[in-house]
Write a protein that holds these residues in place. Structure first.
Motif, PDB file in Angstrom:
ATOM      1  N   LYS A 197     -10.277  -8.680   8.353  1.00 36.78           N
ATOM      2  CA  LYS A 197      -9.764 -10.020   8.014  1.00 36.78           C
ATOM      3  C   LYS A 197     -10.856 -11.073   8.102  1.00 36.78           C
ATOM      4  CE  LYS A 197      -9.906 -11.489  12.469  1.00 36.78           C
ATOM      5  NZ  LYS A 197     -10.838 -12.536  12.952  1.00 36.78           N
ATOM      6  N   SER A 222     -10.840  -6.603   1.290  1.00 32.51           N
ATOM      7  CA  SER A 222     -10.979  -5.200   0.875  1.00 32.51           C
ATOM      8  C   SER A 222     -12.140  -4.486   1.571  1.00 32.51           C
ATOM      9  CB  SER A 222     -11.137  -5.133  -0.647  1.00 32.51           C
ATOM     10  OG  SER A 222     -12.276  -5.897  -1.057  1.00 32.51           O
ATOM     11  N   TYR A 239     -12.148  -1.762   4.630  1.00 29.79           N
ATOM     12  CA  TYR A 239     -11.065  -1.031   5.291  1.00 29.79           C
ATOM     13  C   TYR A 239     -11.549  -0.102   6.407  1.00 29.79           C
ATOM     14  CZ  TYR A 239      -8.400  -2.394   1.134  1.00 29.79           C
ATOM     15  OH  TYR A 239      -7.787  -3.104   0.132  1.00 29.79           O
ATOM     16  N   ARG A 277       9.755  -0.937  11.092  1.00 35.31           N
ATOM     17  CA  ARG A 277       8.583  -1.821  10.917  1.00 35.31           C
ATOM     18  C   ARG A 277       8.572  -2.908  11.994  1.00 35.31           C
ATOM     19  NH1 ARG A 277       4.884  -2.869   7.176  1.00 35.31           N
ATOM     20  NH2 ARG A 277       4.194  -5.026   6.849  1.00 35.31           N
ATOM     21  N   THR A 308       0.332  -6.314   8.750  1.00 39.43           N
ATOM     22  CA  THR A 308       1.037  -6.941   7.616  1.00 39.43           C
ATOM     23  C   THR A 308       0.119  -7.254   6.433  1.00 39.43           C
ATOM     24  OG1 THR A 308       0.739  -9.152   8.547  1.00 39.43           O
ATOM     25  CG2 THR A 308       2.752  -8.007   9.134  1.00 39.43           C
ATOM     26  N   GLY A 309      -1.147  -7.647   6.714  1.00 42.11           N
ATOM     27  CA  GLY A 309      -2.095  -7.951   5.647  1.00 42.11           C
ATOM     28  C   GLY A 309      -1.721  -9.186   4.851  1.00 42.11           C
ATOM     29  N   GLY A 310      -2.288  -9.279   3.634  1.00 42.91           N
ATOM     30  CA  GLY A 310      -2.026 -10.434   2.773  1.00 42.91           C
ATOM     31  C   GLY A 310      -2.703 -11.684   3.281  1.00 42.91           C
ATOM     32  N   GLN A 335      -6.875 -13.938  -6.722  1.00 44.60           N
ATOM     33  CA  GLN A 335      -7.821 -13.279  -5.816  1.00 44.60           C
ATOM     34  C   GLN A 335      -8.976 -14.202  -5.502  1.00 44.60           C
ATOM     35  OE1 GLN A 335      -9.189  -9.478  -7.321  1.00 44.60           O
ATOM     36  NE2 GLN A 335      -7.931  -8.484  -5.768  1.00 44.60           N
ATOM     37  N   VAL A 358      -5.505  -8.626   0.389  1.00 44.76           N
ATOM     38  CA  VAL A 358      -5.119  -7.227   0.108  1.00 44.76           C
ATOM     39  C   VAL A 358      -3.960  -6.855   1.056  1.00 44.76           C
ATOM     40  CG1 VAL A 358      -7.429  -6.570  -0.681  1.00 44.76           C
ATOM     41  CG2 VAL A 358      -6.836  -6.287   1.742  1.00 44.76           C
ATOM     42  N   HIS A 359      -3.363  -5.712   0.772  1.00 40.98           N
ATOM     43  CA  HIS A 359      -2.226  -5.231   1.576  1.00 40.98           C
ATOM     44  C   HIS A 359      -2.663  -4.901   3.013  1.00 40.98           C
ATOM     45  CE1 HIS A 359      -4.077  -1.283   1.341  1.00 40.98           C
ATOM     46  NE2 HIS A 359      -4.259  -1.502   0.061  1.00 40.98           N
ATOM     47  N   GLY A 360      -1.702  -4.823   3.896  1.00 39.95           N
ATOM     48  CA  GLY A 360      -1.964  -4.442   5.282  1.00 39.95           C
ATOM     49  C   GLY A 360      -1.970  -2.937   5.451  1.00 39.95           C
ATOM     50  N   ARG A 408      -1.276   0.892   5.700  1.00 44.49           N
ATOM     51  CA  ARG A 408      -0.342   1.749   4.965  1.00 44.49           C
ATOM     52  C   ARG A 408      -0.815   3.194   5.040  1.00 44.49           C
ATOM     53  NH1 ARG A 408      -1.310   0.788  -1.534  1.00 44.49           N
ATOM     54  NH2 ARG A 408      -3.535   1.198  -1.554  1.00 44.49           N
TER      55      ARG A 408
END
Length: 310
Positions: free
Chosen positions: A16, A42, A44, A131, A150-152, A171, A302-304, A306
């Motif tokens: 983050k 992005s 990871y 969750r 959670t991301g985003g 973006q 980006v997504h959290g 997963r």
């Protein structure tokens, strides 16, 4: 046929950037309340979990791994043992983590490890927590872990773990400059308190409960990097620069080479540069690399955490 013993669950969680970080006054409990706008980017952490009689973690990846603990103090091990204890699971797990987020870099890499580990172990063990339950466990491990989950884009208050989603359009293009050293979060917070004492006559006293600047939320909603660049802010930047003056040169170099703005992420030392568009980000990446800085070009949000596969 895959046996239970040979099954591997692969989970991924992002690092983050704090696009805004306001730090409140030092409380009686020795902690500071914060108000932050997080954006997941992005870069990871990949966690692979497999069945084992006990708990262990091993690391690979392109970042400096020498400072990493692999005992019970490691956030991923803490996440796995907490889930086992909460659900009554009697065996352990072997965790293999590929790290791409720098260690002690202000980007929440350890928190991403913990978030991905919670998801991977829940799937591996079949503990089937909701969750909401996993998020509750995440908050007890560390303040940044719920956001890695959670991301985003989100606003974090309290210690950063009380999250509310923030709308972000499109973006954003970022170039990250990594330092060859880490920084201790407690040291940077201590330096902030000293900085405020030293300049008590020149600066307004810190609020007890800070708030995220509305201009930041407006810029995120509009998807406007120019507007966001004007509002990037981090209360920990001045103390981080005081402890590591070399970071000021990095920020200057990035801004001279087309960055709209640069900000120390979290407690540092990673510097996040916001670019106007992809072409500007590529040019900035090349310029910083030519000056022998280790850099990465990333996008957000980006997504959290997963699950990627089993």
């Amino acid at each position: 046929m895959t046996t239970e013993a040979s099954r591997v669950v692969h989970a991924r969680a992002p690092g983050k950037i704090n696009v805004y970080l306001g730090v409140g006054a030092l409380g009686d409990d020795g902690y500071h309340e914060i108000a932050t706008a997080y954006q997941a980017v992005s870069l990871y952490e990949d966690v692979r979990a497999s069945d084992a009689p006990d708990f262990s973690v091993a690391f690979t990846g392109p970042v400096d791994l020498r400072e990493l603990e692999t005992d019970g103090s490691n956030l991923a091990i803490r996440a796995a043992t907490l889930l086992a204890r909460t659900t009554g699971y009697r065996r352990g797990v072997r965790l293999e983590i590929e790290k791409n987020v720098p260690v002690a870099g202000g980007m929440g890499g350890g928190s991403a490890d913990a978030a991905a580990t919670l998801l991977a172990c829940d799937a591996l063990w079949g503990t089937d927590l909701s969750r909401e339950d996993l998020l509750e466990l995440a908050a007890t491990i560390g303040a940044d872990v719920p956001f890695a989950f959670t991301g985003g884009t989100a606003v974090g208050t309290g210690r950063g773990d009380q999250l509310s989603p923030a709308l972000a359009q499109g973006q954003f293009q970022w170039v990250l400059a990594f330092a060859a050293f880490g920084m201790s979060t407690p040291d940077v917070y201590r330096e902030l308190d000293l900085h405020r004492e030293r300049h008590a006559l020149d600066i307004f006293p810190a609020e007890t409960q800070p708030r995220v600047d509305p201009n930041v939320l407006q810029a995120l909603r509009a998807g406007d990097p120019h507007l966001l660049a004007e509002s990037l802010f981090n209360d920990l930047q001045a103390p981080a620069l005081h402890l590591e003056p070399r970071l000021a040169e990095v920020i200057e170099l990035g801004e001279e080479n087309g960055a709209l703005a640069g900000v120390v992420s979290g407690s540092g030392p990673t510097v996040a540069f916001l670019a106007a568009d992809l072409d500007s980000a590529l040019e900035l990446q090349i310029a910083l690399s030519a000056a022998r800085h280790t850099v990465a070009r990333v996008t957000g949000p980006v997504h959290g955490a997963r699950i990627l596969g089993e």
